[in-house]
Scaffold this motif. Structure first.
Motif, PDB file in Angstrom:
ATOM      1  N   CYS A 119      -5.936  -9.158   7.267  1.00 18.44           N
ATOM      2  CA  CYS A 119      -5.766  -7.911   7.803  1.00 18.44           C
ATOM      3  C   CYS A 119      -7.013  -7.061   6.942  1.00 18.44           C
ATOM      4  N   VAL A 120      -8.006  -6.706   7.304  1.00 16.71           N
ATOM      5  CA  VAL A 120      -8.928  -5.883   6.705  1.00 16.71           C
ATOM      6  C   VAL A 120      -8.776  -4.593   6.622  1.00 16.71           C
ATOM      7  N   THR A 121      -8.561  -3.934   5.695  1.00 19.25           N
ATOM      8  CA  THR A 121      -8.457  -2.243   5.960  1.00 19.25           C
ATOM      9  C   THR A 121      -9.381  -1.675   4.954  1.00 19.25           C
ATOM     10  N   CYS A 122      -9.583  -0.299   5.297  1.00 19.10           N
ATOM     11  CA  CYS A 122     -10.315   0.678   4.579  1.00 19.10           C
ATOM     12  C   CYS A 122      -9.564   1.923   3.930  1.00 19.10           C
ATOM     13  N   ASP A 123      -9.507   2.115   2.578  1.00 21.90           N
ATOM     14  CA  ASP A 123      -8.966   2.786   1.870  1.00 21.90           C
ATOM     15  C   ASP A 123      -9.936   3.905   1.727  1.00 21.90           C
ATOM     16  N   ARG A 124      -9.690   5.051   2.487  1.00 22.56           N
ATOM     17  CA  ARG A 124     -10.513   6.232   2.717  1.00 22.56           C
ATOM     18  C   ARG A 124     -10.684   7.210   1.587  1.00 22.56           C
ATOM     19  N   ASN A 125      -9.350   7.096   0.778  1.00 21.73           N
ATOM     20  CA  ASN A 125      -9.316   7.963  -0.363  1.00 21.73           C
ATOM     21  C   ASN A 125      -9.887   7.231  -1.869  1.00 21.73           C
ATOM     22  N   ARG A 126     -10.339   6.101  -1.767  1.00 24.81           N
ATOM     23  CA  ARG A 126     -10.509   5.134  -2.978  1.00 24.81           C
ATOM     24  C   ARG A 126     -11.525   6.056  -3.723  1.00 24.81           C
ATOM     25  N   CYS A 127     -12.504   6.619  -3.468  1.00 23.00           N
ATOM     26  CA  CYS A 127     -13.404   7.597  -4.621  1.00 23.00           C
ATOM     27  C   CYS A 127     -13.352   9.023  -4.262  1.00 23.00           C
ATOM     28  N   GLY A 128     -12.134   9.516  -3.842  1.00 22.77           N
ATOM     29  CA  GLY A 128     -11.906  10.751  -3.625  1.00 22.77           C
ATOM     30  C   GLY A 128     -12.403  11.383  -2.514  1.00 22.77           C
ATOM     31  N   GLU A 129     -12.614  12.675  -2.225  1.00 24.87           N
ATOM     32  CA  GLU A 129     -12.800  13.490  -1.076  1.00 24.87           C
ATOM     33  C   GLU A 129     -14.469  13.343  -0.943  1.00 24.87           C
ATOM     34  N   LEU A 174       1.419  -2.471  14.052  1.00 24.91           N
ATOM     35  CA  LEU A 174       0.833  -3.296  12.805  1.00 24.91           C
ATOM     36  C   LEU A 174       0.805  -2.554  11.415  1.00 24.91           C
ATOM     37  N   ARG A 175       0.612  -1.339  11.488  1.00 24.77           N
ATOM     38  CA  ARG A 175       0.782  -0.686  10.170  1.00 24.77           C
ATOM     39  C   ARG A 175       2.331  -0.713   9.573  1.00 24.77           C
ATOM     40  N   SER A 176       3.274  -0.928  10.413  1.00 23.53           N
ATOM     41  CA  SER A 176       4.731  -0.911  10.144  1.00 23.53           C
ATOM     42  C   SER A 176       4.846  -2.356   9.799  1.00 23.53           C
ATOM     43  N   ILE A 177       4.520  -3.234  10.318  1.00 21.52           N
ATOM     44  CA  ILE A 177       5.000  -4.530  10.005  1.00 21.52           C
ATOM     45  C   ILE A 177       4.242  -5.210   8.794  1.00 21.52           C
ATOM     46  N   LEU A 178       3.304  -4.482   8.223  1.00 17.29           N
ATOM     47  CA  LEU A 178       2.456  -5.016   6.987  1.00 17.29           C
ATOM     48  C   LEU A 178       2.704  -3.833   6.170  1.00 17.29           C
ATOM     49  N   GLY A 179       3.272  -2.652   6.288  1.00 18.53           N
ATOM     50  CA  GLY A 179       3.687  -1.954   5.213  1.00 18.53           C
ATOM     51  C   GLY A 179       2.309  -0.913   4.760  1.00 18.53           C
ATOM     52  N   ILE A 180       1.440  -0.685   5.704  1.00 17.28           N
ATOM     53  CA  ILE A 180       0.043  -0.127   5.283  1.00 17.28           C
ATOM     54  C   ILE A 180       0.313   1.394   5.399  1.00 17.28           C
ATOM     55  N   PRO A 181      -0.003   2.219   4.107  1.00 19.11           N
ATOM     56  CA  PRO A 181       0.047   3.404   4.071  1.00 19.11           C
ATOM     57  C   PRO A 181      -0.909   4.247   5.254  1.00 19.11           C
ATOM     58  N   GLU A 182      -0.337   5.375   5.577  1.00 16.95           N
ATOM     59  CA  GLU A 182      -1.134   6.309   6.591  1.00 16.95           C
ATOM     60  C   GLU A 182      -2.402   6.688   6.144  1.00 16.95           C
ATOM     61  N   ALA A 183      -2.818   6.750   4.784  1.00 22.26           N
ATOM     62  CA  ALA A 183      -4.218   6.779   4.302  1.00 22.26           C
ATOM     63  C   ALA A 183      -5.232   5.696   4.628  1.00 22.26           C
ATOM     64  N   VAL A 184      -4.628   4.610   4.850  1.00 21.05           N
ATOM     65  CA  VAL A 184      -5.190   3.476   4.885  1.00 21.05           C
ATOM     66  C   VAL A 184      -5.489   2.992   6.229  1.00 21.05           C
ATOM     67  N   LYS A 185      -7.031   2.941   6.772  1.00 18.81           N
ATOM     68  CA  LYS A 185      -7.293   2.420   8.189  1.00 18.81           C
ATOM     69  C   LYS A 185      -7.286   1.136   8.276  1.00 18.81           C
ATOM     70  N   ILE A 186      -6.798   0.616   9.277  1.00 21.47           N
ATOM     71  CA  ILE A 186      -6.651  -0.749   9.723  1.00 21.47           C
ATOM     72  C   ILE A 186      -8.287  -1.003  10.438  1.00 21.47           C
ATOM     73  N   VAL A 187      -9.137  -2.064   9.914  1.00 21.36           N
ATOM     74  CA  VAL A 187     -10.268  -2.052  10.407  1.00 21.36           C
ATOM     75  C   VAL A 187     -10.307  -3.411  11.284  1.00 21.36           C
ATOM     76  N   ALA A 188      -9.647  -4.409  10.757  1.00 17.15           N
ATOM     77  CA  ALA A 188      -9.684  -5.851  11.561  1.00 17.15           C
ATOM     78  C   ALA A 188      -8.694  -6.487  11.311  1.00 17.15           C
ATOM     79  N   TYR A 189      -8.122  -7.337  12.254  1.00 11.57           N
ATOM     80  CA  TYR A 189      -6.813  -8.308  12.072  1.00 11.57           C
ATOM     81  C   TYR A 189      -7.511  -9.637  12.571  1.00 11.57           C
TER      82      TYR A 189
END
Length: 230
Positions: A119-129, A174-189
């Motif tokens: 599962c490839v994710t995108c942490d949209r807050n990694r570098c701040g706003e 999928l977010r629930s199954i993998l425990g992915i935080p709301e701020a992190v976007k699922i991009v690809a499975y």
């Protein structure tokens, strides 16, 4: 104390004709794999090379917003597969009646057959706003992560690995199954595994779902040309 000199670009490497052709061959022979996975575990050295290639993708503001969740556990993959099945049943009903049987006949995932899911994710807050390059186009971090997926896919093909992109699921499941935080976007499975067979052309084209559009029909000069829009 004097400032350190700024780094300067180095002479551009020139690739041989054979190297250029190898790249174009890999691009042309990349496939979305669903049913051809072998049960063998993915070679760790090959997987590392593939992930390193993904990590070399370009990213807005050098943000590198991606994470790669490696999923091997059979029970967890079974949960993901069940989520796919529920969504796939819903999706079938969205197509015109004359296409539903064809849709249902297509195998659209390899979640259980592939020994590895990513599962490839995108942490949209990694570098701040405020991120260099994302100030006026906020989706650029997502596009950057898609570049990482493409790098992964092409590197996998070069290693003889198959990759299949699963997009039929409800994100909240999928977010629930993998425990992915709301701020992190699922991009690809992605389903990943060794293969010894690839289709000669995209499977959906071979099975009559849709054909590749001619490139010349998609080219426009200097701006949008309504008379050329398909």
């Amino acid at each position: 104390m004097s400032a350190s000199p700024l780094p300067q670009p180095l002479p551009a490497r020139r690739f041989t004709e054979a190297e250029r052709q190898a790249l174009h061959d890999i691009i042309a022979e990349r496939r979305d794999v669903r049913d051809e996975f072998l049960p063998d575990p993915v070679d760790p050295a090959a997987l590392r090379r593939v992930l390193e290639a993904a990590h070399l993708a370009p990213s807005v503001g050098f943000m590198q917003p991606w994470n790669f969740i490696l999923i091997r556990d059979a029970a967890r993959r079974a949960e993901v597969h069940a989520a796919f099945r529920r969504a796939n049943d819903e999706a079938a009903e969205l197509f015109p009646e004359e296409k539903r049987d064809t849709y249902r006949s297509l195998k659209l995932e390899g979640i259980l057959k592939a020994p590895l899911n990513i599962c490839v994710t995108c942490d949209r807050n990694r570098c701040g706003e405020v991120v260099l390059g994302r100030t006026h186009n906020p989706e650029m971090d997502l596009y950057s992560t898609v570049c990482a997926v493409q790098n992964l896919w092409l590197a996998a093909r070069a290693e003889g690995l198959g990759v299949g992109w699963v997009s039929i699921y409800r994100e909240e499941e999928l977010r629930s199954i993998l425990g992915i935080p709301e701020a992190v976007k699922i991009v690809a499975y992605l389903c990943v595994g060794h293969v010894d067979r690839f289709y000669a052309a995209p499977e959906l084209a071979l099975k009559g779902w849709r054909q590749r559009l001619p490139l010349d029909d998609l080219l426009m000069e200097e701006g949008w040309q309504a008379d050329r829009a398909l």
